[in-house]
Design a protein around this motif. Structure first.
Motif: not given
Length: 232
Positions: A149-173
């Motif tokens: 809904r970015h146009k409704e909020f007066g914003l214009e999209e630029g570049d975007s990226t999404l990375w999925v990284t794997a790990s052995d164990d989940q990080s502690d809180p």
């Protein structure tokens, strides 16, 4: 290039043989792939890209000729995956860029949010600046909703990226909260997805080039002598 530094015909031939070998290795890796993100396929791809680039350069230097295909360079691809084969945890890293193109629209949306909260009994924060309005907006909506809904909020999209990284164990809180984006290992990236206007520009350029070429092919044969040679 001077004759003193030109590659020899034998060097060009050897580079061509290296491309053939890399092609065979890439096909073999694809045929044996264990999954969508098989590291052997990535490695074979990078080797093929490097071999093709070397051959293309030597071919041009020696014969002033180019290949009819283009393979992305190895630096454009992810490095070979070295993370766990069966990850026990994963992290999703997202970056989305926006330009504030209509500040008044952004401010109006923030004021509507605050007015609705005020009616429900909450205290109005009084978003009078873009900085405050952005805090209100991202505090109210999920990032995916803002993206849609970015146009409704007066914003214009630029570049975007999404990375999925794997790990052995989940990080502690709380473990990485102070520096959430530091220490990302590219070799543990399972996959990434990029969105950029530059990709659209590249496609448009290719279409324009193809259109120019077709226009020249369709030209009147009687005017053939007036055509300039195409540059490669």
């Amino acid at each position: 290039m001077s004759d003193a530094v030109q590659p020899t015909a034998a060097e060009v031939r050897a580079a061509a043989e290296a491309v053939k070998t890399a092609l065979d290795r890439h096909l073999a890796a694809v045929e044996r792939r264990s999954g969508e993100d098989d590291p052997a396929v990535y490695e074979a791809f990078n080797q093929l890209a490097a071999a093709a680039e070397t051959y293309d350069e030597l071919l041009y230097d020696r014969y002033d000729e180019v290949t009819p295909f283009e393979i992305p360079g190895a630096e454009d691809a992810l490095p070979p995956y070295t993370g766990p084969e069966e990850p026990n945890a994963l992290s999703v890293l997202i970056r989305r860029d926006y330009a504030v193109v209509e500040p008044q629209r952004l401010l109006a949306q923030a004021q509507r949010i605050e007015a609705a909260d005020y009616v429900e009994g909450a205290e109005a924060d009084g978003s009078g600046t873009v900085h405050e309005a952005l805090g209100t907006l991202f505090g109210e909506f999920e990032p995916d909703e803002i993206a849609s809904r970015h146009k409704e909020f007066g914003l214009e999209e630029g570049d975007s990226t999404l990375w999925v990284t794997a790990s052995d164990d989940q990080s502690d809180p709380g473990e990485w909260l102070e520096a959430p984006f530091e220490g990302v290992d590219p070799q543990r990236v399972v996959c990434r997805f990029d969105v950029s206007a530059v990709f659209d520009d590249e496609i448009a350029d290719e279409i324009d080039d193809e259109g120019d070429f077709e226009d020249e092919l369709d030209a009147d044969p009687d005017e053939e002598d007036d055509l300039e040679p195409l540059e490669r």
